[in-house]
Design a protein around this motif. Structure first.
Motif, PDB file in Angstrom:
ATOM      1  N   LYS A 169       0.818  -1.221   0.000  1.00  0.00           N
ATOM      2  CA  LYS A 169       0.000   0.000   0.000  1.00  0.00           C
ATOM      3  C   LYS A 169       0.855   1.275   0.000  1.00  0.00           C
ATOM      4  CE  LYS A 169      -3.687  -2.418  -0.029  1.00  0.00           C
ATOM      5  NZ  LYS A 169      -4.139  -2.838  -1.319  1.00  0.00           N
ATOM      6  N   GLY A 170       2.038   1.235   0.642  1.00  0.00           N
ATOM      7  CA  GLY A 170       2.915   2.403   0.638  1.00  0.00           C
ATOM      8  C   GLY A 170       3.419   2.715  -0.763  1.00  0.00           C
ATOM      9  N   LEU A 171       3.705   1.674  -1.544  1.00  0.00           N
ATOM     10  CA  LEU A 171       4.163   1.854  -2.919  1.00  0.00           C
ATOM     11  C   LEU A 171       3.040   2.399  -3.787  1.00  0.00           C
ATOM     12  CD1 LEU A 171       6.468   1.524  -4.927  1.00  0.00           C
ATOM     13  CD2 LEU A 171       5.737  -0.839  -5.261  1.00  0.00           C
ATOM     14  N   VAL A 172       1.853   1.857  -3.633  1.00  0.00           N
ATOM     15  CA  VAL A 172       0.696   2.354  -4.393  1.00  0.00           C
ATOM     16  C   VAL A 172       0.451   3.826  -4.063  1.00  0.00           C
ATOM     17  CG1 VAL A 172      -1.795   2.121  -4.735  1.00  0.00           C
ATOM     18  CG2 VAL A 172      -0.368   0.082  -4.593  1.00  0.00           C
ATOM     19  N   SER A 173       0.549   4.172  -2.786  1.00  0.00           N
ATOM     20  CA  SER A 173       0.359   5.553  -2.357  1.00  0.00           C
ATOM     21  C   SER A 173       1.382   6.476  -3.012  1.00  0.00           C
ATOM     22  CB  SER A 173       0.465   5.631  -0.829  1.00  0.00           C
ATOM     23  OG  SER A 173       0.368   6.948  -0.383  1.00  0.00           O
ATOM     24  N   LEU A 174       2.644   6.059  -3.026  1.00  0.00           N
ATOM     25  CA  LEU A 174       3.704   6.867  -3.630  1.00  0.00           C
ATOM     26  C   LEU A 174       3.456   7.077  -5.118  1.00  0.00           C
ATOM     27  CD1 LEU A 174       6.553   8.216  -3.527  1.00  0.00           C
ATOM     28  CD2 LEU A 174       7.463   5.960  -4.095  1.00  0.00           C
ATOM     29  N   LEU A 175       3.085   6.022  -5.811  1.00  0.00           N
ATOM     30  CA  LEU A 175       2.887   6.120  -7.254  1.00  0.00           C
ATOM     31  C   LEU A 175       1.603   6.862  -7.622  1.00  0.00           C
ATOM     32  CD1 LEU A 175       4.163   2.599  -8.320  1.00  0.00           C
ATOM     33  CD2 LEU A 175       5.382   4.777  -8.399  1.00  0.00           C
ATOM     34  N   ASN A 176       0.667   6.955  -6.706  1.00  0.00           N
ATOM     35  CA  ASN A 176      -0.569   7.693  -6.963  1.00  0.00           C
ATOM     36  C   ASN A 176      -0.423   9.189  -6.704  1.00  0.00           C
ATOM     37  OD1 ASN A 176      -2.165   5.617  -7.915  1.00  0.00           O
ATOM     38  ND2 ASN A 176      -2.840   5.032  -5.874  1.00  0.00           N
ATOM     39  N   GLU A 177       0.682   9.597  -6.082  1.00  0.00           N
ATOM     40  CA  GLU A 177       0.909  11.016  -5.811  1.00  0.00           C
ATOM     41  C   GLU A 177       1.271  11.754  -7.093  1.00  0.00           C
ATOM     42  OE1 GLU A 177       3.980  11.473  -2.911  1.00  0.00           O
ATOM     43  OE2 GLU A 177       2.860  10.403  -1.379  1.00  0.00           O
ATOM     44  N   GLU A 178       0.984  13.049  -7.103  1.00  0.00           N
ATOM     45  CA  GLU A 178       1.399  13.897  -8.214  1.00  0.00           C
ATOM     46  C   GLU A 178       2.891  14.178  -8.088  1.00  0.00           C
ATOM     47  OE1 GLU A 178      -0.402  15.308 -10.789  1.00  0.00           O
ATOM     48  OE2 GLU A 178      -2.125  14.082 -10.196  1.00  0.00           O
ATOM     49  N   HIS A 179       3.630  13.964  -9.163  1.00  0.00           N
ATOM     50  CA  HIS A 179       5.054  14.248  -9.189  1.00  0.00           C
ATOM     51  C   HIS A 179       5.335  15.170 -10.372  1.00  0.00           C
ATOM     52  CE1 HIS A 179       5.978  11.180  -6.201  1.00  0.00           C
ATOM     53  NE2 HIS A 179       5.124  10.396  -6.839  1.00  0.00           N
ATOM     54  N   GLU A 180       6.248  16.097 -10.184  1.00  0.00           N
ATOM     55  CA  GLU A 180       6.622  17.007 -11.262  1.00  0.00           C
ATOM     56  C   GLU A 180       7.201  16.194 -12.416  1.00  0.00           C
ATOM     57  OE1 GLU A 180       9.822  20.577 -11.756  1.00  0.00           O
ATOM     58  OE2 GLU A 180       8.737  20.463  -9.864  1.00  0.00           O
TER      59      GLU A 180
END
Length: 50
Positions: free
Chosen positions: A18-29
């Motif tokens: 879930k931590g990985l999914v959360s990171l990849l779902n975040e907006e990144h520049e």
């Protein structure tokens, strides 16, 4: 993650940490690089709460 031509297996996506999914779902520049250590840390951490 290194193979840009890789196909995504959606069944495996639901089993992802879930931590990985959360990171990849975040907006990144655009152009932001997620290092191997960042990805590994996300795998062992609980998801971020916003």
């Amino acid at each position: 993650m290194d193979d840009l031509g890789a196909l995504v297996e959606l069944r495996e996506h639901f089993n992802a940490p879930k931590g990985l999914v959360s990171l990849l779902n975040e907006e990144h520049e655009q152009g932001t690089k997620l290092t191997r250590s960042t990805l590994l840390q996300a795998r062992v951490r609980p998801p971020r709460t916003h």
